[in-house]
Design an enzyme around this catalytic site. Structure first.
Site, PDB file in Angstrom:
ATOM      1  CB  ALA A 154      43.373  46.672  26.070  1.00 46.15           C
ATOM      2  N   GLY A 201      47.233  54.765  28.960  1.00 45.58           N
ATOM      3  CA  GLY A 201      46.999  53.728  29.946  1.00 45.58           C
ATOM      4  C   GLY A 201      46.480  52.396  29.428  1.00 45.58           C
ATOM      5  CB  CYS A 202      47.538  49.023  30.587  1.00 49.49           C
ATOM      6  SG  CYS A 202      47.026  49.133  32.298  1.00 49.49           S
ATOM      7  CG  ASN A 203      42.593  48.720  32.253  1.00 46.58           C
ATOM      8  OD1 ASN A 203      42.762  47.696  32.227  1.00 46.58           O
ATOM      9  ND2 ASN A 203      43.045  49.474  33.377  1.00 46.58           N
TER      10      ASN A 203
END
Length: 347
Positions: A154, A149-151
């Site tokens: 990060a 997942g991108c979040n």
């Protein structure tokens, strides 16, 4: 002739970004693309910026259409890739850009997602720290990869070195993210329209209910074995793509800025796609757009006794499609950097 590749869900944002990256890849050749309502259309009709594949016709997303390839990228809505993946041969490399195979806990899946849990695959963030080193070792020996997942990617990369070194308290993690609407996919929604977004910003899925919360906690427990807690708040902002994550954590008693920076340099100093900026410098999303890079800025807030890590990435590249291609490179025995840009676009 390189490896034969199929991309399922090629009409969406994530699938389109996988195609864009593979267009410049020296060893991965896209021969099949599939869609749902767009089946029968050409790539030029649904992704007009992808001239390389302009005449490629989208097929229905079925196991039969995905058969006969060396690698299959699944860029499908959450809950749709598990059943299809189960019907693909075990010797074919399958990379799922959705959430179906990210979570190791069935209880976590049921708490945050509808539908059936399909089990966990090797997590597709090569630079993420584990008890045995980094995840790239496991990725080089697998045929099933769950892109992140991108979040979650990060926040996890931003905090993992400090958590692994015991320099912060794992049960008091806070992350506030400015995110672009492309992370929600291509489906239309009034909340994602220009008239709602432009000139505004709004928090969503507040109070620990965002689906990336268990993914973050799972990632940060890879070294310590301890499942801490994180207060995670995403804020929708009017930029097409990108994430700026401001992550903070309470400092351990023996932590200081010199040691913290040394730990981050040791963790990421040799990485191609994760870069720690010099002291006093902090990243901007615009410096990562189009690139498979994550930029990190570090600071110690002595008054609050907290570590502050600011992370910037392109949610569609390093946050999703770039991580998928990077992980596929490892699994196929190719150079990890093949086909992946480190330079962003400007202005």
């Amino acid at each position: 002739m390189g490896f034969r590749v199929a991309v399922a869900g090629a009409s969406g944002y994530a699938g389109g970004e996988v195609l864009r990256l593979l267009a410049g890849h020296p060893d991965l050749d896209v021969v099949t693309a599939t869609g749902h309502s767009s089946a029968g259309s050409t790539i030029a009709e649904v992704q007009p910026h992808l001239a390389t594949y302009a005449d490629l016709v989208l097929q229905d997303t079925t196991p039969a259409a995905l058969d006969g390839h060396d690698a299959v990228f699944l860029a499908l809505p959450h809950g749709q890739s598990g059943a299809i993946a189960a019907q693909l041969p075990e010797d074919v490399l399958v990379i799922d850009a959705g959430a179906d195979h990210r979570l190791t806990s069935e209880a976590d899946w049921k708490a945050f997602y509808p539908g059936e849990w399909h089990g966990a695959w090797t997590y597709g963030v090569p630079e993420l720290l584990t008890a045995d080193g980094k995840l790239r070792t496991a990725l080089a020996a697998t045929k099933r990869i769950a892109a992140p997942g991108c979040n979650a990617s990060a926040v996890s990369l931003a905090l993992a070195p400090a958590v692994a070194a015991g320099l912060v308290e794992q049960e008091d993690l806070v992350a506030v993210l400015a995110v672009g609407p492309s992370g929600a996919g291509r489906s239309s929604s009034p909340a994602l329209s220009a008239s709602e977004l432009l000139g505004s910003a709004n928090a969503y899925q507040v109070g620990g209910v965002h689906r990336h919360v268990p993914e973050i906690l799972q990632n940060l427990a890879l070294v310590t074995g301890v499942r801490g807690s994180v207060s995670f708040t995403p804020v929708l902002v009017p930029m097409a793509r990108g994430i700026l994550a401001t992550c903070t954590a309470r400092l351990a008693p023996d932590a200081d800025e010199r040691r913290i920076r040394a730990v981050y340099e040791e963790a990421y100093g040799g990485e191609r796609f994760v870069r720690v900026l010099p002291a006093g410098r902090f990243p901007a999303v615009e410096h990562t757009v189009g690139a498979n890079t994550l930029l990190l800025g570090l600071a110690v807030d002595r008054a609050a006794n907290r570590l502050v890590v600011v992370a910037a990435l392109d949610n569609l590249v390093k946050g999703t499609a770039g991580a998928a291609v990077q992980s596929a490179n490892l699994a196929l025995g190719l150079p990890e950097t093949a086909g992946l840009p480190i330079d962003g676009t400007a202005p």
